[in-house]
Enzyme design. Structure first.
Site, mmCIF file in Angstrom:
data_model
loop_
_atom_site.group_PDB
_atom_site.id
_atom_site.type_symbol
_atom_site.label_atom_id
_atom_site.label_comp_id
_atom_site.label_asym_id
_atom_site.label_seq_id
_atom_site.Cartn_x
_atom_site.Cartn_y
_atom_site.Cartn_z
ATOM 1 N N LYS A 1 0.860 -1.197 0.000
ATOM 2 C CA LYS A 1 0.000 0.000 0.000
ATOM 3 C C LYS A 1 0.891 1.240 0.000
ATOM 4 O O LYS A 1 1.762 1.391 0.864
ATOM 5 C CB LYS A 1 -0.881 -0.049 1.246
ATOM 6 C CG LYS A 1 -2.179 0.699 1.127
ATOM 7 C CD LYS A 1 -3.031 0.399 2.360
ATOM 8 C CE LYS A 1 -4.336 1.129 2.331
ATOM 9 N NZ LYS A 1 -5.023 1.035 3.624
HETATM 10 C C1 E4P Z 1 -8.321 1.595 3.934
HETATM 11 O O1 E4P Z 1 -7.561 1.289 3.083
HETATM 12 C C2 E4P Z 1 -8.332 2.930 4.568
HETATM 13 O O2 E4P Z 1 -7.135 3.138 5.211
HETATM 14 C C3 E4P Z 1 -9.504 3.034 5.486
HETATM 15 O O3 E4P Z 1 -10.649 2.523 4.832
HETATM 16 C C4 E4P Z 1 -9.748 4.408 6.038
HETATM 17 O O4 E4P Z 1 -10.967 4.398 6.761
HETATM 18 P P1 E4P Z 1 -11.360 5.533 7.792
HETATM 19 O O5 E4P Z 1 -11.574 6.807 7.053
HETATM 20 O O6 E4P Z 1 -12.625 5.052 8.430
HETATM 21 O O7 E4P Z 1 -10.209 5.656 8.774
#
Ligand code: E4P
Length: 215
Positions: A87
């Site tokens: 990522k």
């Molecule tokens: C996933 O890849 C993201 O980091 C995550 O969905 C962020 O979610 P949030 O905005 O609820 O922290």
């Protein structure tokens, strides 16, 4: 549509896996910190533990923000397990790193995407997944689902194979709208996946059937 769980909590990942509808996992540094996972060795072990529970892709985020740091970290993460997807944040160095990883056959998830232009760049660089944050856009009075629609149109216009991974998904209507639009994947916490089960008429109907079965 694929369902990913957005957590680093092993018990919740196991519960979702046991449900039989889980296709993968996304994590981020905040989710790892929430589970109290600290230190490189423990963090790497935790990613492997997650891979042992699920059958699908597991996103592991780099912390470096420079190209060479991202490459070093990403290559180490990718070597951990065949299910690991690196990522990478949507920044200039991140796009260069995604292009590099793409050339090496290392799969990537471009994260922190908040505009269609960013999603277009991620696809051109060869990202496997792009993660537009639906809920965080809604939080600032901007239509997160509209962004998913725009990316779907752009990717279909040019035949980009980058998968749209709708992230920051907070409630069941986000999932249903993403499915209607044609997002490839949604990632959300376990409680949001389980909320799809709920309907009062199901509960009332089941109670009636069970009562009648006793007659
Ligand atoms: C996933 O890849 C993201 O980091 C995550 O969905 C962020 O979610 P949030 O905005 O609820 O922290």
């Amino acid at each position: 549509m694929e369902f990913f769980i957005d957590t680093a909590n092993l018990a919740q990942i196991k519960e979702a896996q046991d449900l039989g509808v889980l296709d993968g996992v996304t994590t981020n540094p905040s989710l790892m910190a929430k589970e109290g996972i600290k230190g490189e060795k423990n963090i790497l072990k935790h990613y492997v533990d997650i891979c042992k529970i699920v059958d699908g892709d597991v996103s592991a985020e780099v912390i470096a923000t420079d190209f060479s740091g991202m490459v070093k970290e990403g290559e180490r993460l990718a070597k951990l397990h065949k299910q690991i997807v690196v990522k990478v944040p949507m920044i200039k160095e991140g796009i260069k790193a995604i292009k590099y990883f793409s050339g090496k056959g290392i799969r990537t998830n471009c994260t922190l995407v908040f505009s269609a232009g960013q999603a277009l760049l991620a696809a051109k660089a060869g990202a496997t997944y792009v993660s537009p944050f639906v809920g965080r856009l809604d939080d600032v009075s901007t239509d997160g689902l509209r962004l998913i629609e725009d990316i779907r149109i752009i990717y279909d216009n040019y035949g980009y194979s980058t998968k749209i991974l709708a992230a920051s998904v907070r409630h069941p209507m986000h999932i249903i709208e993403c499915a209607t639009i044609g997002a490839d994947v949604v990632t959300c916490p376990l409680n949001v996946i389980l909320s799809l089960l709920k309907h009062p008429l199901t509960d009332i109907g089941l109670a009636q059937f069970l009562a009648d079965a006793k007659k």
